[in-house]
Design a protein around this motif. Sequence first.
Motif, PDB file in Angstrom:
ATOM      1  N   HIS A  26     -37.858  -8.485  55.200  1.00 20.46           N
ATOM      2  CA  HIS A  26     -36.412  -8.483  55.443  1.00 20.46           C
ATOM      3  C   HIS A  26     -35.966  -9.820  56.041  1.00 20.46           C
ATOM      4  O   HIS A  26     -35.003 -10.434  55.581  1.00 20.46           O
ATOM      5  CB  HIS A  26     -36.074  -7.324  56.391  1.00 20.46           C
TER       6      HIS A  26
ATOM      7  N   VAL B 147     -23.499 -11.736  57.412  1.00 21.67           N
ATOM      8  CA  VAL B 147     -24.667 -10.841  57.440  1.00 21.67           C
ATOM      9  C   VAL B 147     -25.883 -11.589  57.994  1.00 21.67           C
ATOM     10  O   VAL B 147     -26.590 -11.084  58.872  1.00 21.67           O
ATOM     11  CB  VAL B 147     -24.995 -10.289  56.022  1.00 21.67           C
TER      12      VAL B 147
ATOM     13  N   TYR C 100     -32.194 -10.561  65.717  1.00 21.84           N
ATOM     14  CA  TYR C 100     -33.603 -10.996  65.773  1.00 21.84           C
ATOM     15  C   TYR C 100     -33.859 -11.791  67.055  1.00 21.84           C
ATOM     16  O   TYR C 100     -34.878 -11.615  67.722  1.00 21.84           O
ATOM     17  CB  TYR C 100     -33.870 -11.862  64.548  1.00 21.84           C
TER      18      TYR C 100
ATOM     19  N   HIS D 251     -23.976  -6.674  62.091  1.00 17.59           N
ATOM     20  CA  HIS D 251     -24.950  -6.825  61.003  1.00 17.59           C
ATOM     21  C   HIS D 251     -24.839  -5.647  60.028  1.00 17.59           C
ATOM     22  O   HIS D 251     -24.785  -5.831  58.813  1.00 17.59           O
ATOM     23  CB  HIS D 251     -26.353  -6.918  61.596  1.00 17.59           C
TER      24      HIS D 251
ATOM     25  N   ALA E  71     -23.261  -5.828  56.261  1.00 17.81           N
ATOM     26  CA  ALA E  71     -24.178  -5.517  55.156  1.00 17.81           C
ATOM     27  C   ALA E  71     -23.582  -4.421  54.269  1.00 17.81           C
ATOM     28  O   ALA E  71     -23.718  -4.460  53.041  1.00 17.81           O
ATOM     29  CB  ALA E  71     -25.546  -5.096  55.692  1.00 17.81           C
TER      30      ALA E  71
END
Length: 204
Positions: free
Chosen positions: A38, A111, A119, A164, A168
């Motif tokens: 990903h 996105v 992250y 996010h 998405a």
Amino acid sequence: MSNENSIKVWDLFVRIFHISLLASVVVAYAGEEGSMWHIYAGYTVLGLIILRVLWGIVGSKYACFSNFIYSPGTVINYLKGLRNKKPKHYIGHNPAAGVMVITLLVTLFAVTISGLKVYAIEEGRGPLAENKLAVISSAYADSDHNKLTYSKDHDDNELWEEIHEASAHFLLFLIFLHILGVTVSSKLHNENLVKAMITGNKEN
Ligand code: HEM
Ligand code: HEM
């Protein structure tokens, strides 16, 4: 093969960009959230859209933003033409496709940047991660300070996760519209736009 009636519309960069973008977005959705597949697919998407923006400035004629950014009036006229089943024909992206390309690029940017933020906050990794020294030194700070830092990080993380996820989902909706637009325009203009995106040529 090109013949006398065909005109080169999409250069090699645009064609490789499109197929690579499609593949990386599919892998990003298919790969388990937060997995290395990903993350790397997401990085690839970000790299591709940055290159595409540069190519939109210095690239070949039909790849340039100036070739497919039209005034709102022109976009509305094109859409009216679609409704009357007599849309005006364009060689490059039509005005509605131009709006779609820009919206897709902006959404892909949202996105990937929000993904990088999640992250960074969750794993402390990636280009948006805070300076590691700051993290270590905060471990020595008093516990009240640590509690504050923790709850701020927690709130930030929730926010970026929401962004996010929402961006998405919006991207999925855009991709659906994009494929619908390509199908409808191909039918009404009686041309195979998908084939053109693969070979680069359109019949004149
Ligand atoms: C086009 C690119 C991307 C797409 C389509 C995408 C899509 C998604 C989706 C649908 C989720 C699940 C959201 C949820 O239900 O909570 C997710 C989660 C996640 N993504 Fe992405 N993503 C992309 C790029 C990235 C990038 C570039 C990174 C970081 C480098 C990233 C990091 C993450 C992480 C860490 C999670 C887990 C979040 C959590 O803990 O809930 N993604 N992504
Ligand atoms: C992950 C899914 C997809 C994304 C993110 C995406 C994104 C894009 C972008 C950014 C462009 C602009 C190309 C450029 O000027 O650089 C484009 C064009 C195009 N895409 Fe896609 N695409 C996707 C899937 C598809 C699929 C499945 C098809 C096939 C039906 C398709 C057919 C086309 C066509 C034909 C064009 C050219 C449109 C025109 O003639 O104006 N795309 N796409």
